[in-house]
Design a protein around this motif. Structure first.
Motif, PDB file in Angstrom:
ATOM      1  N   HIS A  20       0.865  -1.177   0.000  1.00  0.00           N
ATOM      2  CA  HIS A  20       0.000   0.000   0.000  1.00  0.00           C
ATOM      3  C   HIS A  20       0.909   1.237   0.000  1.00  0.00           C
ATOM      4  CE1 HIS A  20      -2.798   3.071   1.481  1.00  0.00           C
ATOM      5  NE2 HIS A  20      -3.788   2.254   1.108  1.00  0.00           N
ATOM      6  N   PRO A  21       0.555   2.302  -0.734  1.00  0.00           N
ATOM      7  CA  PRO A  21       1.472   3.455  -0.832  1.00  0.00           C
ATOM      8  C   PRO A  21       1.721   4.183   0.481  1.00  0.00           C
ATOM      9  CG  PRO A  21      -0.655   3.914  -1.860  1.00  0.00           C
ATOM     10  CD  PRO A  21      -0.633   2.455  -1.582  1.00  0.00           C
ATOM     11  N   ASN A  22       0.834   4.043   1.471  1.00  0.00           N
ATOM     12  CA  ASN A  22       1.008   4.774   2.723  1.00  0.00           C
ATOM     13  C   ASN A  22       0.958   3.897   3.971  1.00  0.00           C
ATOM     14  OD1 ASN A  22       0.965   7.493   1.455  1.00  0.00           O
ATOM     15  ND2 ASN A  22      -1.152   6.964   0.983  1.00  0.00           N
ATOM     16  N   GLU A  23       0.165   2.846   3.943  1.00  0.00           N
ATOM     17  CA  GLU A  23      -0.070   2.044   5.134  1.00  0.00           C
ATOM     18  C   GLU A  23       0.853   0.825   5.187  1.00  0.00           C
ATOM     19  OE1 GLU A  23      -4.159   0.953   5.077  1.00  0.00           O
ATOM     20  OE2 GLU A  23      -4.877   3.013   4.784  1.00  0.00           O
ATOM     21  N   PRO A  24       1.079   0.260   6.383  1.00  0.00           N
ATOM     22  CA  PRO A  24       1.866  -0.973   6.511  1.00  0.00           C
ATOM     23  C   PRO A  24       1.022  -2.183   6.126  1.00  0.00           C
ATOM     24  CG  PRO A  24       1.145  -0.237   8.681  1.00  0.00           C
ATOM     25  CD  PRO A  24       0.709   0.825   7.708  1.00  0.00           C
ATOM     26  N   LEU A  25       0.714  -2.295   4.860  1.00  0.00           N
ATOM     27  CA  LEU A  25      -0.200  -3.304   4.323  1.00  0.00           C
ATOM     28  C   LEU A  25       0.385  -3.870   3.034  1.00  0.00           C
ATOM     29  CD1 LEU A  25      -4.068  -2.851   3.929  1.00  0.00           C
ATOM     30  CD2 LEU A  25      -2.701  -3.972   2.191  1.00  0.00           C
ATOM     31  N   LEU A  26       0.512  -5.192   2.974  1.00  0.00           N
ATOM     32  CA  LEU A  26       1.034  -5.885   1.804  1.00  0.00           C
ATOM     33  C   LEU A  26      -0.055  -6.789   1.263  1.00  0.00           C
ATOM     34  CD1 LEU A  26       3.769  -6.522   0.175  1.00  0.00           C
ATOM     35  CD2 LEU A  26       3.828  -8.604   1.580  1.00  0.00           C
ATOM     36  N   VAL A  27      -0.328  -6.714  -0.035  1.00  0.00           N
ATOM     37  CA  VAL A  27      -1.261  -7.631  -0.698  1.00  0.00           C
ATOM     38  C   VAL A  27      -0.458  -8.629  -1.516  1.00  0.00           C
ATOM     39  CG1 VAL A  27      -3.040  -7.836  -2.480  1.00  0.00           C
ATOM     40  CG2 VAL A  27      -3.218  -6.057  -0.733  1.00  0.00           C
ATOM     41  N   VAL A  28      -0.763  -9.911  -1.337  1.00  0.00           N
ATOM     42  CA  VAL A  28      -0.088 -10.999  -2.035  1.00  0.00           C
ATOM     43  C   VAL A  28      -1.110 -11.696  -2.922  1.00  0.00           C
ATOM     44  CG1 VAL A  28       1.199 -13.150  -1.785  1.00  0.00           C
ATOM     45  CG2 VAL A  28       1.541 -11.287  -0.142  1.00  0.00           C
ATOM     46  N   ALA A  29      -0.741 -11.913  -4.191  1.00  0.00           N
ATOM     47  CA  ALA A  29      -1.657 -12.502  -5.164  1.00  0.00           C
ATOM     48  C   ALA A  29      -1.042 -13.743  -5.801  1.00  0.00           C
ATOM     49  CB  ALA A  29      -1.999 -11.486  -6.257  1.00  0.00           C
ATOM     50  N   ASP A  30      -1.893 -14.735  -6.063  1.00  0.00           N
ATOM     51  CA  ASP A  30      -1.511 -15.878  -6.891  1.00  0.00           C
ATOM     52  C   ASP A  30      -2.733 -16.270  -7.709  1.00  0.00           C
ATOM     53  OD1 ASP A  30      -3.190 -17.297  -5.160  1.00  0.00           O
ATOM     54  OD2 ASP A  30      -1.541 -18.201  -4.054  1.00  0.00           O
ATOM     55  N   GLY A  31      -2.705 -17.425  -8.343  1.00  0.00           N
ATOM     56  CA  GLY A  31      -3.825 -17.824  -9.172  1.00  0.00           C
ATOM     57  C   GLY A  31      -5.072 -18.201  -8.403  1.00  0.00           C
ATOM     58  N   PHE A  32      -4.941 -18.377  -7.091  1.00  0.00           N
ATOM     59  CA  PHE A  32      -6.079 -18.816  -6.289  1.00  0.00           C
ATOM     60  C   PHE A  32      -6.811 -17.671  -5.606  1.00  0.00           C
ATOM     61  CE2 PHE A  32      -2.950 -22.251  -6.402  1.00  0.00           C
ATOM     62  CZ  PHE A  32      -3.723 -23.261  -6.964  1.00  0.00           C
ATOM     63  N   GLY A  33      -6.144 -16.562  -5.362  1.00  0.00           N
ATOM     64  CA  GLY A  33      -6.803 -15.459  -4.684  1.00  0.00           C
ATOM     65  C   GLY A  33      -5.826 -14.428  -4.166  1.00  0.00           C
ATOM     66  N   LEU A  34      -6.314 -13.589  -3.225  1.00  0.00           N
ATOM     67  CA  LEU A  34      -5.537 -12.490  -2.666  1.00  0.00           C
ATOM     68  C   LEU A  34      -5.512 -12.602  -1.154  1.00  0.00           C
ATOM     69  CD1 LEU A  34      -7.050  -9.456  -4.654  1.00  0.00           C
ATOM     70  CD2 LEU A  34      -4.988 -10.737  -5.212  1.00  0.00           C
ATOM     71  N   ALA A  35      -4.371 -12.256  -0.570  1.00  0.00           N
ATOM     72  CA  ALA A  35      -4.235 -12.199   0.880  1.00  0.00           C
ATOM     73  C   ALA A  35      -3.726 -10.830   1.279  1.00  0.00           C
ATOM     74  CB  ALA A  35      -3.283 -13.285   1.376  1.00  0.00           C
ATOM     75  N   ARG A  36      -4.194 -10.358   2.425  1.00  0.00           N
ATOM     76  CA  ARG A  36      -3.799  -9.057   2.956  1.00  0.00           C
ATOM     77  C   ARG A  36      -2.986  -9.284   4.233  1.00  0.00           C
ATOM     78  NH1 ARG A  36      -8.459  -7.530   3.984  1.00  0.00           N
ATOM     79  NH2 ARG A  36      -8.953  -6.140   2.238  1.00  0.00           N
ATOM     80  N   TRP A  37      -1.753  -8.762   4.259  1.00  0.00           N
ATOM     81  CA  TRP A  37      -0.923  -8.839   5.468  1.00  0.00           C
ATOM     82  C   TRP A  37      -0.808  -7.469   6.108  1.00  0.00           C
ATOM     83  CZ3 TRP A  37       3.288  -6.102   7.024  1.00  0.00           C
ATOM     84  CH2 TRP A  37       3.930  -6.546   8.184  1.00  0.00           C
ATOM     85  N   THR A  38      -1.004  -7.422   7.427  1.00  0.00           N
ATOM     86  CA  THR A  38      -0.712  -6.240   8.222  1.00  0.00           C
ATOM     87  C   THR A  38       0.026  -6.711   9.473  1.00  0.00           C
ATOM     88  OG1 THR A  38      -2.753  -6.315   9.527  1.00  0.00           O
ATOM     89  CG2 THR A  38      -2.826  -5.111   7.421  1.00  0.00           C
ATOM     90  N   LEU A  39       0.474  -5.798  10.287  1.00  0.00           N
ATOM     91  CA  LEU A  39       1.185  -6.163  11.508  1.00  0.00           C
ATOM     92  C   LEU A  39       0.317  -6.952  12.477  1.00  0.00           C
ATOM     93  CD1 LEU A  39       3.108  -2.811  12.062  1.00  0.00           C
ATOM     94  CD2 LEU A  39       4.138  -5.025  11.512  1.00  0.00           C
ATOM     95  N   SER A  40      -1.018  -6.884  12.286  1.00  0.00           N
ATOM     96  CA  SER A  40      -1.924  -7.610  13.175  1.00  0.00           C
ATOM     97  C   SER A  40      -2.327  -8.978  12.636  1.00  0.00           C
ATOM     98  CB  SER A  40      -3.181  -6.772  13.450  1.00  0.00           C
ATOM     99  OG  SER A  40      -3.830  -6.435  12.241  1.00  0.00           O
ATOM    100  N   GLY A  41      -1.898  -9.339  11.402  1.00  0.00           N
ATOM    101  CA  GLY A  41      -2.219 -10.670  10.904  1.00  0.00           C
ATOM    102  C   GLY A  41      -2.508 -10.706   9.418  1.00  0.00           C
ATOM    103  N   ILE A  42      -3.020 -11.870   8.966  1.00  0.00           N
ATOM    104  CA  ILE A  42      -3.292 -12.129   7.548  1.00  0.00           C
ATOM    105  C   ILE A  42      -4.786 -12.380   7.366  1.00  0.00           C
ATOM    106  CG2 ILE A  42      -2.794 -13.632   5.570  1.00  0.00           C
ATOM    107  CD1 ILE A  42      -0.176 -14.388   7.000  1.00  0.00           C
TER     108      ILE A  42
END
Length: 394
Positions: free
Chosen positions: A72-94
């Motif tokens: 994310h351009p401002n927040e501590p948030l990472l999005v991970v993508a593959d052929g099955f779907g999307l996951a959101r990672w933050t410091l509090s979990g997935i």
């Protein structure tokens, strides 16, 4: 060059992606579809999370299982993508992100500059690989857009984005304004031979960008911005031999990381990681080389520049090294370069090569010029030779 921190990660990292503003970095595990996240600062690098921690080894499915990710351009948030779907990672979990259908391919993922929209390519199984998708992070609304691939990178001054549209014959480096909920490519574009390139990297002053690739060679090209003139073209290691490729050449080619090139904080300086553990400091103006032995006895497997102006180097033995290499103030010339580029082009109505204003860094073709090309020389790129041959037949 000063070592600020060094840790052993517990896995070989084959790619690094730093948050654009925060002291966070994501690293791709070389053996399985897992992405580790570290926090750095105060002389430390420490792991704070993993996405795909329970994943099985790649085996023979690396091409289909390698994930993509975007900060994310401002927040501590990472999005991970593959052929099955999307996951959101933050410091509090997935957590999972719903509303995106699975596909048989892996997806590239990127955030819009305001962070409101996720850009995904390809779109879905129904639309296939020829389209991309936008996903509104608030409403969940989706739309189908033009195809892109290989990540999205912002010009350091803002106002402009670059991405690729790859094809086996030729790859377009497409530029877009950084406003709006979807990518809107401009008419002016750079054309590269073949495919298989990595996401471009801009210099901090916005005067240059480098492209690492391609599928058939360890090429490295550097272009001026906004002129798009090519100022450097080299092969890392030995040039590509005639097919079939000798095994010793293939071994050498794969010893070079695909994510070993980055512009650091110093204007006009490109950093290159080598299989010998050396990080090469290349000054573009004058092509001056300085070698730094950073990882003795261990190949550089990934190299990136942090948001706070350091270099982060990964080695094959699992070591991560945070380096201070100097700093430079922001330049008003970067903003002027974007303004100049945007003033000389407009939004593209069609992304077919015949309707774009193209350059390969040396020559230029206005919209329609390629329709009449019938002659070529042995030194021309393969895409131009193919186009000339098709025009003669047609």
């Amino acid at each position: 060059m000063e070592i600020l921190a060094q840790i052993r990660s517990g896995a070989t990292v084959e790619r690094l992606l730093c948050h654009p503003r925060l002291p966070l970095v994501a690293g791709w595990d070389a053996d399985r579809p897992a992405i580790r996240i570290w926090e750095y600062g105060d002389g430390q690098v420490r792991e704070v999370g993993t996405v795909g921690a329970d994943s099985a080894d790649y085996g023979d499915d690396r091409y289909l299982r390698t994930p993509s990710a975007a900060w994310h351009p401002n927040e501590p948030l990472l999005v991970v993508a593959d052929g099955f779907g999307l996951a959101r990672w933050t410091l509090s979990g997935i957590s999972a992100i719903d509303g995106v259908p699975p596909i048989e391919y892996n997806r590239d993922v990127a955030f819009s500059p305001d962070g409101r929209t996720l850009w995904l390519s390809p779109a879905d199984a129904e639309e296939g690989a020829e389209c991309s998708m936008t996903l509104d992070n608030v409403s969940g609304a989706t739309s189908i857009e033009a195809r892109w691939d290989t990540g999205v990178v912002a010009h350091p001054a803002g106002g402009l984005l670059a991405t690729l549209q790859s094809d086996q014959g030729a790859t377009l480096v497409l530029f877009s304004r950084d406003s709006g909920a979807a990518l809107r490519p401009l008419r002016r574009a750079l054309v590269l031979d073949c495919d298989g390139y990595e996401t471009p990297t801009f210099s901090p002053d916005g005067r240059h960008f480098a492209v690492r690739g391609n599928a058939y060679d360890n090429s490295l090209e550097v272009f001026e911005f906004p002129s798009l003139r090519r100022v450097l073209g080299v092969t890392l290691g030995r040039p590509c031999p005639e097919y079939p490729y000798p095994q010793e050449w293939l071994d050498e080619m794969y010893s070079w990381s695909r994510h070993n090139v980055v512009f650091g904080p110093l204007p006009g300086v490109l950093w290159i990681g080598t299989p010998e553990g050396v990080v090469v400091e290349l000054k573009i103006d004058g092509e001056q080389l300085t070698e730094h032995e950073v990882l003795p006895g261990s190949a550089v497997t990934a190299l990136t520049a942090t948001a706070t102006g350091e270099l982060l180097v990964a080695g094959r033995d699992g070591v991560l090294v945070l380096l201070s290499v100097g700093s430079a103030a922001a330049s008003e010339a970067a903003t002027a370069a974007v303004t100049e580029f945007l003033a000389g082009t407009s939004e593209a109505a069609d992304l077919d090569m015949d309707h774009l204003d193209l350059t390969d860094g040396t020559r230029t073709w206005q919209a329609g010029d390629l329709e009449t090309v019938t002659e070529h020389s042995t030194g021309d790129p393969s895409w131009l030779r193919i186009r000339a041959g098709m025009n003669r037949l047609g």
